[in-house]
Each structure stands twice: as C-alpha cells, then as structure tokens.
Scaffold this motif. Structure first.
Motif, PDB file in Angstrom:
ATOM      1  N   LEU B 100      40.837  45.582  34.349  1.00  0.00           N
ATOM      2  CA  LEU B 100      41.313  46.108  35.637  1.00  0.00           C
ATOM      3  C   LEU B 100      41.226  45.074  36.746  1.00  0.00           C
ATOM      4  CD1 LEU B 100      42.206  48.617  37.424  1.00  0.00           C
ATOM      5  CD2 LEU B 100      39.770  48.926  37.890  1.00  0.00           C
ATOM      6  N   LYS B 101      40.087  44.406  36.844  1.00  0.00           N
ATOM      7  CA  LYS B 101      39.862  43.451  37.923  1.00  0.00           C
ATOM      8  C   LYS B 101      40.896  42.315  37.872  1.00  0.00           C
ATOM      9  CE  LYS B 101      36.020  41.074  40.110  1.00  0.00           C
ATOM     10  NZ  LYS B 101      34.661  40.534  39.922  1.00  0.00           N
ATOM     11  N   LEU B 104      44.359  43.606  38.863  1.00  0.00           N
ATOM     12  CA  LEU B 104      44.540  43.797  40.306  1.00  0.00           C
ATOM     13  C   LEU B 104      44.737  42.445  40.991  1.00  0.00           C
ATOM     14  CD1 LEU B 104      41.977  46.675  41.030  1.00  0.00           C
ATOM     15  CD2 LEU B 104      44.481  46.820  41.049  1.00  0.00           C
ATOM     16  N   LYS B 107      48.309  41.439  40.249  1.00  0.00           N
ATOM     17  CA  LYS B 107      49.215  42.201  41.117  1.00  0.00           C
ATOM     18  C   LYS B 107      49.110  41.732  42.565  1.00  0.00           C
ATOM     19  CE  LYS B 107      49.653  46.366  38.413  1.00  0.00           C
ATOM     20  NZ  LYS B 107      50.855  47.172  38.575  1.00  0.00           N
ATOM     21  N   PHE B 108      47.902  41.434  42.999  1.00  0.00           N
ATOM     22  CA  PHE B 108      47.743  40.905  44.352  1.00  0.00           C
ATOM     23  C   PHE B 108      48.642  39.672  44.527  1.00  0.00           C
ATOM     24  CE2 PHE B 108      45.834  37.561  46.948  1.00  0.00           C
ATOM     25  CZ  PHE B 108      45.889  38.171  48.187  1.00  0.00           C
ATOM     26  N   LEU B 110      51.260  38.861  42.840  1.00  0.00           N
ATOM     27  CA  LEU B 110      52.678  39.258  42.792  1.00  0.00           C
ATOM     28  C   LEU B 110      53.152  39.664  44.192  1.00  0.00           C
ATOM     29  CD1 LEU B 110      52.909  41.367  39.479  1.00  0.00           C
ATOM     30  CD2 LEU B 110      54.069  39.194  39.923  1.00  0.00           C
TER      31      LEU B 110
END
Lengths: 235, 235
Positions: B100-101, B104, B107-108, B110
C-alpha cells in the motif's frame, strides 16, 4: 467502509487554496474529521505545513485506519486524496469497478483537474500580478502586451478546455453522467476561480454554468462553506 | 500481458510537448506502436488533434486490445496513459499491488507530474514570453518587474518542489527506490525543461541531476530520441 471502526482523519486546510474541495468531499462522504486551518504568509503557504509531509502544499490529509495500515497515512495532491477517500470510504462516488470505460473517464477527470484548465488559470493569475505590480508609467504598455498574450494564448487555452467540458456535459447531469462523483468536487476549484475571472460565464458555456450553479446548492457544499466562515476559501 | 495477442497501439506525438515521455515509456516496455507525428502551428497544437479525442492535447494514445475492450480505447493525460500502459502491459514498472505504502507513493508521483513543479515551469515560460515580446523601450523595466516576481514567487516554488524531490532521492536510485518505474518516465519532461532553464543544476540539486543524467543513458531513452530525430521533442 473498509472497517467498522471510523477512521481518524485530519484535513490540513489552507486559506485560498485547493484544500477547499477536499473539505467539501469529506462533507459529501459524511466522514468525521478534524480541521486544521492555516493562514497564508505574504501570499504563500506557511513553512509550518512542511512539517506535515515535507512538501508543504495544501491540502494534506492524515488518515489513521488500522484496517488499511498500522501507521498513519499522510497524503497530498488533491486528486490522490479524492481517489483514496472515495475508494476506501465512498465507492458510490466512483463508477463500478466492472465498467472499464466509465473508470477511465473517472481517472481522466482525476488527472485533468491539474492537467487541464488549471494551467491557463494559474497563468492568468500571474499575468494579473505582473500588471498590478507594473509602475504607473509602463502600465498601459504592459497592459497592451498582456492583452495580446491573453488573446493569443490564454483565450485559446480556455476555449480548448472549457469548450471540451461544455461539450462533454451534453445530456449529463454531472461530469460522469447521472451520478455525482468525486471528480465533481475535485474540479470545483477551477469553476469557482474561472467564474470570478469572468472566463466562465453562462453566455459562452451555459451547460457548465448550470452544472456549477447546481453543485453550489448541495447541502454538503454549503456545510463546507460554513466550516470555514470568516476565512477566504478560494483564490 | 493482458492478452497473448499484441495490442495495436497508436501514439499521437506532438513536437515540443509532453508526448515525448510516453514515447520513451513505450520503448521501455518494448511495446510495438505506430507513431503519428504532429507539428505545432504558430506555437500551438494543430486543430487536427481535436479529431482524435475532442480535447486536442498531446499525447493521445489509441489502444486496440480485445482482451480489454471490444472498442478502441482513446486516452489523453500523460499520467493516465502511463498508469494504463504500466498496469496492463508492464506491471513490473509499478510497485507490487500488495504494498500500500509504495503504491500510494507511485500514485503520488503520477499526480505530482502535473500538480507539482510543472506549474512554476509553465509560469516561467510565460514570463519569458512576456519579456521577449516587450518593446525595447520598456524591456528594462519589465525585466526588473519579472525578476522581482521570479525571486518572490518562482524561485520559492522551484525550491519547494525540487528541494522536496532532492530530499526524497536520498538513498534511492529512482523516484520509488531501487527500481525504475513508470513515474521516472513521466517526470522526465520536467527535469529536461528545468535543466534548460537553469533552474535544475548540479550545484543546488546534486542527487536530482545525477538521477536525471542516469536516466538519459538508458537504451530506451536513446531509442525514443532516435525515433523523432529531426523534430524538436521538448520545449
């Protein structure tokens, strides 16, 4: 909900920033949260915000939810915060996972909030700052110069983006169709700022204005406004 | 791979645009694609591009892959294209779904490609356009004005973003750590443009420059350069 225990959420909200749309989203979802309000210093975000996640840009959220992670999750970038909150706590505010086309549309709007009309909007603000800061004896010449740039580049960029969304809204109630979704919150910053600048108006973009006027009638939107009464929420 | 049949991909590439990073990504993944090259008209994207997806911004990709969708998928927004290509054809260029970390973080980056340092970069370009377009008799005054704005706002914004990435790269080979990923391609546009403007340099941001120099040595990067030889790829 990812858990039966309510997550512990903190929203770091800065006046005149993009944080306001996340406040509204939290109200739409009906999540409980602590609101930490920050003031700008000389027009800039305070250095204090850097202590939260190193980057120092608002909004930031902190989420404590043991069902997701043993440590608090600290997130910045409004679109990522939107995606995260919706996917974990309000899946009804995104298309069903099985619908690829609708999901790509949803993701497009997640990225497009910063990648699209916000960019000419930022340039518009900076050009206005240049004009305001000009000494009086060159103001008319600078004004002429900026008008040229606006008509050559800025208006074209506005037309490209606003015209696109105007066409996309045909036959739709919200950005994705019949249903309100996370991206309707996310793009609100752009509409509010553009309306104030006169770039968004009902003569040129009637559907977009009708859509935006409708959003402002939502209970959650009004609650968000109420929460930061006395502060300047947007640019 | 989502299918044993190779997808049919078209990249709509515009000179001096953000499309170049997608060309590089396709080379990194090793996907076959058709390259359609567009020229700017008076510095702007040609109206012709609007026929592809209505928005008219480069890059755009079209993907025909019956294992995903019976109709061709047309995508714009570089970060969405990156996410889509990586998740369907090169999952090794993203963190494992179970982390998960790391996801994220991925995605950050992105979202941060448009939400971060690209914004002051765009303002920098526009301010330089204002200066260039100024008539000679006000050029010195306008120059002084823009210098003030640069030192007050622009340099602070560069420091915030580049300083953040510089600190993030400590002990890392790539943006996410040991492994090259889709976001390394996606952010390349920013480094290349900032280096040219002098805002990114090895005195101030040694790790970032070392990282960026390393990326340019990759075979796929060189292949992408080769594919558009004779065209101006970047700003």
């Amino acid at each position: 909900m990812s858990s039966t225990v309510a997550p512990k959420i903190v929203l770091y909200w800065l006046e005149q920033s993009k944080a306001h749309r996340i406040l509204w989203l939290l109200e739409e979802i009906g999540l409980k949260y602590d609101l930490k309000i920050y003031k700008r210093e000389n027009g800039l975000a305070p250095e204090e915000l850097k202590k939260i996640n190193g980057l120092g840009k608002a909004p930031i959220i902190s989420v404590e939810d043991p069902s997701l992670s043993p440590e608090p999750i600290i997130l910045s970038e409004s679109a990522l915060i939107t995606e995260f909150l919706v996917s974990n706590y309000a899946p009804q505010l995104a298309p069903p996972p099985s619908d690829l086309k609708a999901n790509l549309r949803y993701k497009f709007y997640l990225y497009y909030a910063e990648g699209g009309v916000f960019q000419p909007l930022l340039v518009h603000h900076i050009l206005d700052m240049v004009h305001t800061a000009s000494p009086f004896f060159i103001k008319p010449v600078v004004g002429g110069l900026l008008s040229q740039l606006k008509s050559r580049w800025l208006n074209k960029a506005y037309d490209d983006h606003l015209g696109y969304v105007e066409r996309e809204l045909e036959g739709k109630k919200f950005l994705l169709g019949e249903h309100f979704s996370g991206v309707d919150c996310l793009h609100s910053f752009n509409w509010q700022s553009l309306e104030k600048l006169g770039a968004l108006n009902s003569q040129r973009y009637p559907r977009l204005m009708e859509y935006w006027n409708g959003l402002q009638q939502r209970e959650a939107y009004k609650k968000a406004q109420e929460k930061v009464k006395g502060h300047k929420a947007l640019l």
